[in-house]
Structure formats: C-alpha cells, structure tokens
Design a protein around this motif. Structure first.
Motif, mmCIF file in Angstrom:
data_model
loop_
_atom_site.group_PDB
_atom_site.id
_atom_site.type_symbol
_atom_site.label_atom_id
_atom_site.label_comp_id
_atom_site.label_asym_id
_atom_site.label_seq_id
_atom_site.Cartn_x
_atom_site.Cartn_y
_atom_site.Cartn_z
ATOM 1 N N VAL A 1 0.857 -1.180 0.000
ATOM 2 C CA VAL A 1 0.000 0.000 0.000
ATOM 3 C C VAL A 1 0.897 1.235 0.000
ATOM 4 N N VAL A 2 0.713 2.091 -0.965
ATOM 5 C CA VAL A 2 1.592 3.242 -1.136
ATOM 6 C C VAL A 2 1.441 4.247 -0.002
ATOM 7 N N ASN A 3 2.565 4.772 0.437
ATOM 8 C CA ASN A 3 2.598 5.863 1.405
ATOM 9 C C ASN A 3 2.704 7.179 0.634
ATOM 10 N N PRO A 4 1.642 8.005 0.635
ATOM 11 C CA PRO A 4 1.666 9.239 -0.157
ATOM 12 C C PRO A 4 2.793 10.194 0.201
ATOM 13 N N ASP A 5 3.271 10.166 1.433
ATOM 14 C CA ASP A 5 4.347 11.086 1.806
ATOM 15 C C ASP A 5 5.600 10.866 0.972
ATOM 16 N N LEU B 1 1.607 -5.821 3.269
ATOM 17 C CA LEU B 1 0.538 -6.639 3.840
ATOM 18 C C LEU B 1 0.517 -7.998 3.166
ATOM 19 N N SER B 2 0.240 -9.035 3.914
ATOM 20 C CA SER B 2 -0.019 -10.326 3.278
ATOM 21 C C SER B 2 -1.354 -10.214 2.562
ATOM 22 N N ASP C 1 -7.676 -6.630 3.157
ATOM 23 C CA ASP C 1 -8.871 -5.857 3.512
ATOM 24 C C ASP C 1 -8.632 -4.913 4.690
ATOM 25 N N LYS C 2 -7.378 -4.646 5.033
ATOM 26 C CA LYS C 2 -7.078 -3.793 6.182
ATOM 27 C C LYS C 2 -7.662 -2.394 6.026
#
Length: 345
Positions: free
Chosen positions: A236-240, A270-271, A276-277
């Motif tokens: 999941v990309v971190n926008p910062d 994430l696995s 669905d986190k």
C-alpha cells in the motif's frame, strides 16, 4: 533483507521485478517473491539550439554544484529523466533503464522518447554498459534519485561513471509531482530548452486543466488506495514518499495513508490475507510490466472480496510517473476518466 528494511527506492521506482530479483540474490524484499539541440526540432518544439558559448553551472538535488566550460550537448539519461527532458525539448544521445519490451516495442516508462534515435546502454536493473557509455563521449548524465543514489546507476560502476562526465541527480521522493516537474524544467532550461515554447506551454495548460477536472471531493467523495502486488505481498503506497499520490492528496482527493509504513518508507507491506485492512472505494494498481496484474490479484480470495473489486472500481495507474507537464496531463486525464465512472461504496 525483508521488505520492512528494504531501501525506500526499492518499490515505486524499480518495480516489483527488481524487488523479486533482489530477494533471489539475498538483498531484496519478498522472500517468496541526440543531446539538447543535437538535431533540428520540429516546428514549435522546445529543443535547445546547441551548446552555449559560455560556462555552464547547475546545482543538483544532492547540493552538488556542477560546472563545465560550455553547456552540455551530449546528454545521457535514465529513462525516467529522459522521458521528462524529452517533453521539455531536450534530446539525449543515449538512455539506460527500462525502455524496450521483450517484443521490441517501447516500454511505457520511456514516454515519447524515440528509442530508434538514441543509443541504449542498458535496459534492465544493474545493466549499464560502461564501455559504451565512455565511447559516446558524454558531457552529462542525468538521473532521478532516491535518497542520494542515482537511479539505475550500478553501485559497482558508480565511481568510474562519475569520472567520465558530470552526473546530475533529481530527487524523486519526499516531494510532490509539480516540484519534480519544475526541477526537470530547470534542468532542461539549463541545457538550452525554451520553457516558453508551445510544446511546453500547451502541455502546462493541459496539465492544469486535467488537475482541475478531477472529480471534486465535495461532489463525489471517493476513498482511493494505491497499491502494487507480488506473489505473497500487497504493498500500500505511502503518499508522503510517492510524488504522484502525494499530489493527489494536495488536490484534495481522499487517499489511504498506511498507518504502519515499512522502515524503508514508500509503503506498508501486507499479506494478501490482510488485503482488507483499509477500506477503499477505488483501488489504483501499478500497471507496469513487472507488477502483478489485476486479474492475478483477483485470484487472491481476500482481495477478490473487496468492495472496490466486486464493484469493478480497480484501475491501472503509472506508479513510476513521467515528470513533465505532458506526462502528468496524460496521467491525470486517465485518472479523471476512471474516477468519473466510480461511485462511493
């Protein structure tokens, strides 16, 4: 090395192919897993008119002051830098990094660069033909960079490459897309490009219009998540850290911000069982050739059950952007078309 301690440059720039390659050699992430003005430009272009008569200086994003007796005219560039500079009117003599696919066609990462008119000194990670580079008698090498490392310049050859010609780095992480576009514009102008030429001004107008045309959060509130995937992991990309996604947030779009970013930055690993986190109405998936495809991701049970997936609101996106007004106008226009079809879930 695990993804949690992988250098921040390892994800968004190299692509998942590099992540897996590094894993295989014990350094990676997922264990399962013609110069500016070199030729006459077309009418209305911003191509430079050739080497200047006076000394040339430029301070890059390493704080390194570069100097030459005349404006560099034989420029070699990493494909991301080459694509950006090309759109500003600079014509490199050679490129390195992903620019040709296995079928011989252009890799999208090279943008509008005519790969039939530039030399290739490397097409994949850790491939840089130093001997050919020297033979081209370059005046300057330009590359994006993550932290202080020039992207796609092999560490084992870096010292030799630095001795051949000055190198110029543009920082790609920790800043927004317009900042990087502006920096590449400054590089191009220093190499003789005309930033007031129609090629540039029309692209800037298209960029501004595409940004303004994105669905307003006030009228359509969509939660957006940007990801990439490998056999065992969803990132999941971190926008910062990611310039393009950071810019989407600056435009007011509601983008998922991971709450447990990996030590190296850029993303949260994430696995697939935990896909669905985060809740999202729209999922943007890395669409480069190295990354897992959307159809492959849909075979992961938890991912397949996500509301955005069942609603068919999963779209491809360019995770390694082309930092020019033209490149980003194209990206924003596509994103706007995708978001206009989506609905809040």
């Amino acid at each position: 090395m695990s993804l949690s301690v992988m250098p921040r440059r390892g994800f968004m720039a190299a692509g998942l192919g590099l992540v897996f390659a590094l894993a295989a050699c014990g350094s990676g992430a997922d264990t399962a897993s013609p110069a500016a003005g070199g030729s006459p430009a077309a009418s209305g272009s911003a191509a430079a008119s050739g080497a200047g008569s006076g000394p040339w200086t430029f301070t890059d994003d390493r704080g390194k002051k570069l100097q030459a007796p005349a404006r560099p005219s034989r420029v070699v560039a990493q494909v991301g830098a080459a694509a950006a500079l090309w759109d500003f009117g600079v014509r490199p003599v050679a490129v390195f990094g992903p620019h040709r696919l296995t079928d011989g066609s252009k890799d999208p990462q090279v943008g509008d660069v005519d790969i039939t008119k530039v030399e290739s000194i490397g097409n994949v990670w850790d491939e840089f033909n130093v001997e050919k580079y020297i033979s081209l008698q370059p005046d300057l090498l330009v590359s994006g960079m993550y932290d202080k490392a020039l992207w796609y310049v092999p560490e084992k050859s870096a010292a030799t490459i630095e001795q051949v010609a000055p190198t110029l780095g543009v920082r790609l992480n920790g800043r927004s897309a317009p900042e990087i576009i502006k920096k590449y514009g400054e590089v191009a102008a220093s190499l003789g490009a005309d930033l007031g030429a129609p090629l540039v001004t029309e692209a800037k107008a298209a960029f501004d219009a595409a940004a303004a045309a994105l669905p307003s959060p006030a009228t359509k509130k969509l939660k957006i998540m940007a990801i990439a995937g490998g056999p065992e992991t969803m990132w999941v990309v971190n926008p910062d850290d990611h310039a393009g996604v950071r810019y989407l947030r600056e435009l007011g779009l509601d983008v998922v911000v991971p709450d447990k970013v990996d030590e190296g930055g850029f993303w949260e690993s994430l696995s697939w069982e935990n896909a669905d986190k985060y809740e999202a109405d729209v999922i943007l998936v890395d669409n480069r050739t190295q990354s897992m495809k959307i159809d492959e991701m849909k075979r992961k049970p938890t991912f397949a059950k996500l509301p955005a997936v069942t609603a068919n609101q999963v779209y491809g996106w360019n995770s390694e952007e082309r930092f020019s007004y033209k490149g980003f106008a194209d990206l924003l226009q596509k994103l706007g078309a995708d978001l206009s079809k989506a609905k809040e879930l």
